[in-house]
Design a protein around this motif. Structure first.
Motif, short mmCIF file in Angstrom:
data_model
loop_
_atom_site.label_atom_id
_atom_site.label_comp_id
_atom_site.label_asym_id
_atom_site.label_seq_id
_atom_site.Cartn_x
_atom_site.Cartn_y
_atom_site.Cartn_z
N TYR A 73 -27.72 21.60 130.51
CA TYR A 73 -26.38 22.07 130.86
C TYR A 73 -26.27 23.56 131.16
CZ TYR A 73 -25.12 17.63 128.56
OH TYR A 73 -25.01 16.32 128.20
N GLY A 74 -27.32 24.32 130.95
CA GLY A 74 -27.25 25.77 131.07
C GLY A 74 -26.86 26.29 132.44
N HIS A 75 -27.04 25.48 133.47
CA HIS A 75 -26.74 25.91 134.84
C HIS A 75 -25.28 25.64 135.24
CE1 HIS A 75 -27.46 21.59 135.05
NE2 HIS A 75 -26.79 21.58 136.20
N LEU A 76 -24.53 24.95 134.39
CA LEU A 76 -23.16 24.57 134.75
C LEU A 76 -22.20 25.75 134.63
CD1 LEU A 76 -22.94 21.11 132.93
CD2 LEU A 76 -23.50 21.56 135.33
N SER A 77 -21.00 25.57 135.18
CA SER A 77 -19.98 26.61 135.09
C SER A 77 -19.50 26.75 133.64
CB SER A 77 -18.78 26.26 135.97
OG SER A 77 -18.06 25.16 135.44
N SER A 112 -23.68 34.37 131.92
CA SER A 112 -24.08 34.88 133.25
C SER A 112 -22.97 35.63 133.98
CB SER A 112 -24.56 33.72 134.12
OG SER A 112 -23.49 32.82 134.40
N GLU A 168 -29.90 23.68 126.79
CA GLU A 168 -29.98 24.73 127.81
C GLU A 168 -30.55 24.17 129.11
OE1 GLU A 168 -29.76 28.75 129.32
OE2 GLU A 168 -28.80 27.70 127.66
#
Length: 250
Positions: free
Chosen positions: A25-29, A178, A22
């Protein structure tokens, strides 16, 4: 006791790994998360769980671009709308998916606990358990991770949903966590994806026919699931103790 300790240790390791993924990589598309999960982190060890429901075309389209042969697990509970089954076939053919796996409940369990097929009217939890949770656990046994299409906006129980989530000794990947309802609509329009035929009738979250109703304006997307019962999840996304049983309520 030793088995319980080993499982607890394995679950703790899984939780630590999910938190690390998380953070990394959690911020990726959504597309980037999927590609990394499928081709790098869990290569050959991951499957998508799809309900062929209202939003399913989005994730399935992304999968078709990355790995059309990825295992796609569909739980046929025996209580789905006919429209859902037909919609699944449409998506499978249109998107070129080559590894859709239909999973059925255990016939002996149905004969024992739901012989007449009306368990949904007396015990929603047990019905979901034998028709969804148990079959899915069997189907996912060979995999280290699974992919879901859950979103935070769907209801209050999901409002803190992470992209990478520990689920016992397995990790769930939620690439669309998200996304908003508008994001889903925009994506479907941009990619000319067919809508589930029940959406235009107000069904915004589609499960089994006896337990799904249209959603009224202003309600949560999943308000039509198990309406009036206080139940919000079928159980496949809720961690329960190993060996838990459900007491039948007649």
């Amino acid at each position: 006791m030793a088995d319980a300790a080993l499982r607890k240790s394995a679950e703790e390791c899984t939780s630590e790994r999910a938190a690390a993924l998380e953070a990394q990589y959690g911020h990726l598309s959504a597309e980037e998360v999927l590609k990394i999960a499928i081709t790098e982190v869990f290569e050959g060890q991951i499957a998508l769980v799809s309900s062929f429901g209202a939003d399913s075309s989005v994730m399935l389209n992304m999968i078709s671009d990355i790995a059309p042969d990825l295992p796609v697990v569909f739980l046929d509970t025996g209580k789905h709308f006919g429209e859902t089954r037909r919609y699944g076939k449409v998506l499978e053919e249109k998107l070129g998916l080559t590894n859709v796996q239909t999973v059925l409940p255990d016939a002996d369990r149905l004969a024992e606990l739901d012989k007449g097929g009306f368990l949904f009217s007396t015990n929603h939890d047990l019905c979901c358990h034998i028709r969804k949770t148990e079959p899915l656990e069997r189907a996912l046994e060979p995999f280290a991770a699974s992919i879901t299409g859950r979103k935070r906006f769907q209801n209050s129980a999901r409002d803190r949903l992470p992209v990478f989530e520990a689920d016992g000794t397995r990790i769930k990947v939620n690439p669309l966590a998200s996304w908003s309802f508008e994001d889903l609509v925009d994506y479907r329009e941009q990619h000319d994806l067919p809508a589930h035929p029940l959406v235009e009738q107000g069904f915004l979250s589609i499960g089994c026919m006896p337990c799904t109703s249209p959603v009224e304006p202003g309600e949560d997307q999943r308000a039509g699931r198990w309406r009036g019962t206080g139940k919000t999840e079928c159980g496949i996304h809720i961690k329960t103790p190993k060996g838990e049983t459900f007491i039948r309520r007649d």
